[in-house]
Design an enzyme around this catalytic site. Sequence first.
Site, PDB file in Angstrom:
ATOM      1  N   ARG A  60       2.546   0.186  22.214  1.00  0.00           N
ATOM      2  CA  ARG A  60       2.625   0.604  23.617  1.00  0.00           C
ATOM      3  C   ARG A  60       1.433   0.097  24.425  1.00  0.00           C
ATOM      4  NH1 ARG A  60       3.859   6.653  23.676  1.00  0.00           N
ATOM      5  NH2 ARG A  60       5.615   5.822  22.489  1.00  0.00           N
ATOM      6  N   TYR A  70      12.630  15.354   6.021  1.00  0.00           N
ATOM      7  CA  TYR A  70      11.870  14.433   5.160  1.00  0.00           C
ATOM      8  C   TYR A  70      11.007  15.232   4.187  1.00  0.00           C
ATOM      9  CZ  TYR A  70       8.686  10.581   3.947  1.00  0.00           C
ATOM     10  OH  TYR A  70       7.939   9.641   3.287  1.00  0.00           O
ATOM     11  N   GLY A 103      10.348  -0.325  -3.537  1.00  0.00           N
ATOM     12  CA  GLY A 103       9.933  -0.346  -2.141  1.00  0.00           C
ATOM     13  C   GLY A 103       8.786  -1.309  -1.910  1.00  0.00           C
ATOM     14  N   PRO A 131       0.039  11.186   0.330  1.00  0.00           N
ATOM     15  CA  PRO A 131      -0.846  10.544   1.302  1.00  0.00           C
ATOM     16  C   PRO A 131      -0.816  11.239   2.656  1.00  0.00           C
ATOM     17  CG  PRO A 131       0.815   9.020   0.415  1.00  0.00           C
ATOM     18  CD  PRO A 131       1.239  10.402   0.092  1.00  0.00           C
ATOM     19  N   THR A 132      -1.905  11.125   3.372  1.00  0.00           N
ATOM     20  CA  THR A 132      -1.932  11.529   4.774  1.00  0.00           C
ATOM     21  C   THR A 132      -1.259  10.431   5.595  1.00  0.00           C
ATOM     22  OG1 THR A 132      -3.369  12.361   6.524  1.00  0.00           O
ATOM     23  CG2 THR A 132      -4.199  10.492   5.233  1.00  0.00           C
ATOM     24  N   ASN A 133      -1.391  10.481   6.926  1.00  0.00           N
ATOM     25  CA  ASN A 133      -0.774   9.480   7.799  1.00  0.00           C
ATOM     26  C   ASN A 133      -1.331   8.092   7.496  1.00  0.00           C
ATOM     27  OD1 ASN A 133       0.671  11.399   9.760  1.00  0.00           O
ATOM     28  ND2 ASN A 133      -1.432  12.150   9.800  1.00  0.00           N
ATOM     29  N   SER A 151       4.274  12.859   0.854  1.00  0.00           N
ATOM     30  CA  SER A 151       3.711  12.843   2.200  1.00  0.00           C
ATOM     31  C   SER A 151       3.024  14.167   2.464  1.00  0.00           C
ATOM     32  CB  SER A 151       4.827  12.621   3.228  1.00  0.00           C
ATOM     33  OG  SER A 151       4.381  12.910   4.531  1.00  0.00           O
ATOM     34  N   SER A 152       2.027  14.134   3.331  1.00  0.00           N
ATOM     35  CA  SER A 152       1.327  15.378   3.681  1.00  0.00           C
ATOM     36  C   SER A 152       2.201  16.333   4.475  1.00  0.00           C
ATOM     37  CB  SER A 152       0.061  15.051   4.481  1.00  0.00           C
ATOM     38  OG  SER A 152       0.383  14.358   5.673  1.00  0.00           O
ATOM     39  N   CYS A 153       3.364  15.882   4.947  1.00  0.00           N
ATOM     40  CA  CYS A 153       4.239  16.782   5.710  1.00  0.00           C
ATOM     41  C   CYS A 153       4.921  17.815   4.810  1.00  0.00           C
ATOM     42  CB  CYS A 153       5.284  15.989   6.489  1.00  0.00           C
ATOM     43  SG  CYS A 153       6.551  15.226   5.460  1.00  0.00           S
ATOM     44  N   HIS A 199       5.764   5.682  13.553  1.00  0.00           N
ATOM     45  CA  HIS A 199       4.791   6.769  13.541  1.00  0.00           C
ATOM     46  C   HIS A 199       3.797   6.580  14.690  1.00  0.00           C
ATOM     47  CE1 HIS A 199       6.098   7.159   9.232  1.00  0.00           C
ATOM     48  NE2 HIS A 199       6.071   8.419   9.608  1.00  0.00           N
ATOM     49  N   LYS A 221      10.898  15.272  -0.012  1.00  0.00           N
ATOM     50  CA  LYS A 221       9.690  14.959  -0.778  1.00  0.00           C
ATOM     51  C   LYS A 221       9.286  16.117  -1.687  1.00  0.00           C
ATOM     52  CE  LYS A 221       9.011  10.765   0.414  1.00  0.00           C
ATOM     53  NZ  LYS A 221       9.108   9.703  -0.611  1.00  0.00           N
ATOM     54  N   TRP A 262       2.995  11.021  24.133  1.00  0.00           N
ATOM     55  CA  TRP A 262       3.688  12.300  23.960  1.00  0.00           C
ATOM     56  C   TRP A 262       2.717  13.455  23.771  1.00  0.00           C
ATOM     57  CZ3 TRP A 262       8.775  12.272  20.675  1.00  0.00           C
ATOM     58  CH2 TRP A 262       9.695  11.418  21.279  1.00  0.00           C
ATOM     59  N   ARG A 269       8.492  -4.066  -0.428  1.00  0.00           N
ATOM     60  CA  ARG A 269       8.395  -4.727   0.876  1.00  0.00           C
ATOM     61  C   ARG A 269       7.919  -3.785   1.984  1.00  0.00           C
ATOM     62  NH1 ARG A 269      13.653  -8.768   1.531  1.00  0.00           N
ATOM     63  NH2 ARG A 269      12.783 -10.503   0.294  1.00  0.00           N
ATOM     64  N   GLY A 270       7.864  -2.510   1.697  1.00  0.00           N
ATOM     65  CA  GLY A 270       7.399  -1.552   2.687  1.00  0.00           C
ATOM     66  C   GLY A 270       5.885  -1.556   2.807  1.00  0.00           C
TER      67      GLY A 270
END
Length: 323
Positions: free
Chosen positions: A197, A146, A20, A173-175, A117-119, A189, A150, A212, A22-23
């Site tokens: 925006r 997701y 990964g 990781p967090t966000n 991920s923290s989720c 995200h 993980k 949102w 390139r991410g």
Amino acid sequence: MSNTSTTPLINPSDRIFVAGHRGMAGSAICRALQRKGYAYILTATRQELDLEDAVAVRAWFEANKPQVVVLAAAKVGGIHANDTYPADFLLQNLKIQNNVIESAWRTGTRRLLFLGSSCIYPRACPQPIKEEYLLTGPLEPTNEWYAIAKIAGIKLCQALRIQHGFDAISLMPTNLYGPGDNYHPENSHVMAAMIRRFHEAKNANADSVTCWGTGTPLREFLHVDDLGEACVHVLEAYHVDLYEPNQHLNVGTGVDLTIKELADTVARVVGFSGEILWDVSKPEGTPKKQLDVGRLSALGWQSRIPLRQGLDRTYREFTQTYQ
């Protein structure tokens, strides 16, 4: 958890495969490895290697024999993307993880770092979130697909360590935000979505921007270059005992802010002076998500990029890429 090892667990001469690359996360990890003098970084584009193809992944590992692997490849996205493509998020991430982790183990990789991920943590767990809160309650519905993938990756690393002694560790990781982020208008995200925006609203001389939810949820944000440095530090220093129950580590800043505060900050950085409106009919995720980063801090690592500084850098990079 053992303290920092006196002998580095990886060496400058190691062949290190960053899956990964390139991410956003993968490219930051490559930059951090290069800064630390690791010269033998292996990479493969999606055209060169489909990580969802088990046969192709095994053949690539047999041919290249990486000694260290960092698994940063994943299908990622925000609330809208998770809600729209639940099967994709579960299937694709499970395939990528299983193929890379199993091939690394079977072909003699010495050390592997899996990025989660923290989720992964329950929606309503105590704050700040400690590693031991994993699997203690229901997940946040807006990203459970997701998260389940993980969690499976974390447990696969743990199972291979217990049964086969495979040195696989995990970092949560967090966000994240920073260079290489996805600025898609629907599938990004929250940080990237806001940057785009507000930038478009400023250019259009719009009177307002609608975000949102209520703006009240609390979130923590880590610049991706901080994550890259944390990954290298953990690869070099984190030695985990075989049967330690919580083998993964949180990585973040340990500081959070409301989504409304984030929106106000992004608007100032971008230069948007209009009104910020809130669509309370839209989902907004878990009320608070702040990581306890005490275990990683005990290993001698802390984040170095404050949010406003990181946002300034990120917006400059955004304007150079997305005109």
